[in-house]
Every structure is written in C-alpha cells, then in structure tokens.
Motif scaffolding. Structure first.
Motif, short mmCIF file in Angstrom:
data_model
loop_
_atom_site.label_atom_id
_atom_site.label_comp_id
_atom_site.label_asym_id
_atom_site.label_seq_id
_atom_site.Cartn_x
_atom_site.Cartn_y
_atom_site.Cartn_z
N LEU A 39 0.76 -1.29 0.00
CA LEU A 39 0.12 0.11 0.07
C LEU A 39 0.89 1.21 -0.03
CD1 LEU A 39 -2.36 -1.09 2.80
CD2 LEU A 39 -3.18 -0.74 0.48
N GLU A 40 0.46 2.18 -0.85
CA GLU A 40 1.15 3.59 -0.58
C GLU A 40 0.29 4.60 -0.20
OE1 GLU A 40 2.85 3.98 -4.59
OE2 GLU A 40 4.63 3.16 -3.73
N PHE A 41 0.66 5.47 0.91
CA PHE A 41 -0.21 6.52 1.34
C PHE A 41 0.50 7.87 1.22
CE2 PHE A 41 -1.15 2.79 4.26
CZ PHE A 41 -2.45 2.75 3.90
N THR A 42 -0.47 8.93 1.18
CA THR A 42 0.14 10.33 0.78
C THR A 42 0.30 10.73 2.37
OG1 THR A 42 -0.81 10.73 -1.04
CG2 THR A 42 -0.28 12.51 0.27
N LEU A 43 1.64 11.07 2.60
CA LEU A 43 1.99 11.67 4.05
C LEU A 43 2.85 12.84 3.99
CD1 LEU A 43 2.36 11.02 7.08
CD2 LEU A 43 4.38 9.81 6.62
N GLY A 44 2.02 13.66 3.65
CA GLY A 44 2.41 15.02 3.27
C GLY A 44 3.27 15.11 1.83
N GLN A 45 4.23 15.54 2.14
CA GLN A 45 5.03 15.66 0.59
C GLN A 45 5.69 14.24 0.38
OE1 GLN A 45 5.92 17.11 3.54
NE2 GLN A 45 8.19 17.24 3.55
N VAL A 46 5.83 13.27 1.17
CA VAL A 46 6.25 11.88 1.03
C VAL A 46 5.16 11.02 1.09
CG1 VAL A 46 7.80 10.18 2.29
CG2 VAL A 46 8.28 12.64 2.41
N THR A 47 5.53 9.90 0.13
CA THR A 47 4.72 8.44 0.14
C THR A 47 5.32 7.61 1.39
OG1 THR A 47 4.33 8.91 -2.26
CG2 THR A 47 4.09 6.66 -1.33
N LEU A 48 4.16 7.15 1.88
CA LEU A 48 4.53 6.20 2.97
C LEU A 48 4.27 4.83 2.31
CD1 LEU A 48 5.16 5.12 6.10
CD2 LEU A 48 2.92 5.43 6.41
N ASP A 49 5.28 3.89 2.33
CA ASP A 49 4.88 2.40 1.36
C ASP A 49 4.92 1.58 2.70
OD1 ASP A 49 4.99 0.49 -0.63
OD2 ASP A 49 7.20 0.17 0.41
N VAL A 50 3.95 0.80 2.72
CA VAL A 50 3.45 -0.18 3.68
C VAL A 50 3.53 -1.53 2.92
CG1 VAL A 50 2.27 -1.14 5.35
CG2 VAL A 50 1.98 1.41 5.21
N PHE A 51 4.47 -2.44 3.19
CA PHE A 51 4.82 -3.47 2.41
C PHE A 51 5.20 -4.92 3.19
CE2 PHE A 51 8.59 -6.24 0.92
CZ PHE A 51 8.09 -6.49 -0.39
N ASP A 52 4.42 -5.90 2.54
CA ASP A 52 4.42 -7.30 3.21
C ASP A 52 5.67 -7.93 2.93
OD1 ASP A 52 4.21 -9.97 4.47
OD2 ASP A 52 2.39 -10.16 3.60
N PRO A 53 6.83 -8.22 3.42
CA PRO A 53 7.98 -8.81 2.96
C PRO A 53 7.95 -10.01 2.54
CG PRO A 53 8.29 -8.34 5.52
CD PRO A 53 6.99 -7.72 5.01
N ALA A 54 6.71 -10.94 3.12
CA ALA A 54 6.80 -12.12 2.98
C ALA A 54 6.34 -12.68 1.38
CB ALA A 54 5.54 -12.89 3.58
N ILE A 67 8.81 7.65 12.58
CA ILE A 67 8.39 8.57 11.28
C ILE A 67 7.75 9.85 12.20
CG2 ILE A 67 7.03 9.15 9.46
CD1 ILE A 67 6.95 6.00 9.01
N ALA A 68 8.30 11.22 11.84
CA ALA A 68 7.91 12.29 12.65
C ALA A 68 6.72 12.63 11.57
CB ALA A 68 8.93 13.20 12.91
N ILE A 69 5.49 12.77 12.08
CA ILE A 69 4.46 13.44 11.18
C ILE A 69 4.02 14.95 11.83
CG2 ILE A 69 2.03 13.16 10.44
CD1 ILE A 69 2.55 10.23 11.00
N ARG A 70 4.23 15.85 11.22
CA ARG A 70 3.82 17.21 11.66
C ARG A 70 2.49 17.52 11.61
NH1 ARG A 70 7.10 22.60 10.89
NH2 ARG A 70 8.81 21.25 11.43
N VAL A 71 1.90 17.95 12.81
CA VAL A 71 0.33 18.48 12.74
C VAL A 71 0.33 19.94 13.20
CG1 VAL A 71 -0.42 15.97 12.82
CG2 VAL A 71 0.13 17.36 14.89
N PRO A 72 -0.76 20.58 13.02
CA PRO A 72 -0.84 22.04 13.39
C PRO A 72 -0.87 21.95 15.07
CG PRO A 72 -2.32 21.54 11.86
CD PRO A 72 -1.86 20.35 11.99
N ASP A 73 -1.66 20.77 15.60
CA ASP A 73 -1.83 21.11 17.26
C ASP A 73 -1.58 19.53 17.72
OD1 ASP A 73 -3.12 20.95 19.65
OD2 ASP A 73 -4.35 22.58 19.19
#
Length: 111
Positions: A39-54, A67-73
């Motif tokens: 799966l690939e998710f939009t994480l701000g300006q970066v793609t977060l790839d979630v992968f099953d290595p099996a 992973i540091a995710i910046r939020v306003p509050d």
C-alpha cells in the motif's frame, strides 16, 4: 550525489488489511496505490509505503525507527487518535522548539 527530496519511506507489515485500516482509517492518510502486498499512502510531501515482506520471500521485522508527522496542534491530534484507540507512550514533550508525542503502529506493539 545531489538529493532532490525524499520520495518514499517504507514500513513493513504482516497484515495489509490491518495496515490499511490503521494508516488509512485511523490516521486518515489518503491511499495512493493499493496492491495485494503493498500500500502507498500520502504522508504530506512523502509517500509512505507499507509492504508485506513475505511476498518477496523476506522475513518480517518491526522497524524500531520512527516517522515524525507534523500536525498543527499536537494535543488536538493526540486526543483525536486516542479517541480512535491509539495508545501513546508518555506525555506530550515540549522541547522549547517543538511539541511531540510518540505512538506506534499496533503491529509493532504485538511483536
């Protein structure tokens, strides 16, 4: 080498459906692409790839890296996630420069 930007960051999973629920529904990240073992998710300006290595004949191991995710509050985001069942490690930290709070993907806690 001249780096232009971070393209994607990967995390491993053993359960794509569970990962889709956590990252997509709980965290609210938009799905970019979805495959049987990836799966690939939009994480701000970066793609977060979630992968099953099996799926590639590799063993699963939870990543100790964060992973540091910046939020306003931070307090508001924490309250929203706690209402969805996300568990945090400790209180919100104020460094004088930023505020942050730690939580983990439930799959990391389970291993």
């Amino acid at each position: 080498m001249q780096v232009e930007q971070v393209d994607f960051v990967s995390v491993l999973t053993q359960d794509i459906a569970r990962a889709k629920k956590f990252y997509g529904e709980t965290l609210g990240l938009p799905v970019e692409t979805e495959g049987e073992s990836d799966l690939e998710f939009t994480l701000g300006q970066v793609t977060l790839d979630v992968f099953d290595p099996a799926s590639a004949g590799q063993e699963f191991a939870p990543s100790p890296a964060g992973i540091a995710i910046r939020v306003p509050d931070v307090a508001q985001a924490r309250a929203e996630l706690e209402a969805k069942g996300v568990q945090f490690d400790g209180e919100i930290v104020d460094t004088g420069v930023c505020h942050f709070a730690f939580f983990e993907d439930p799959e990391v806690r389970a291993t």
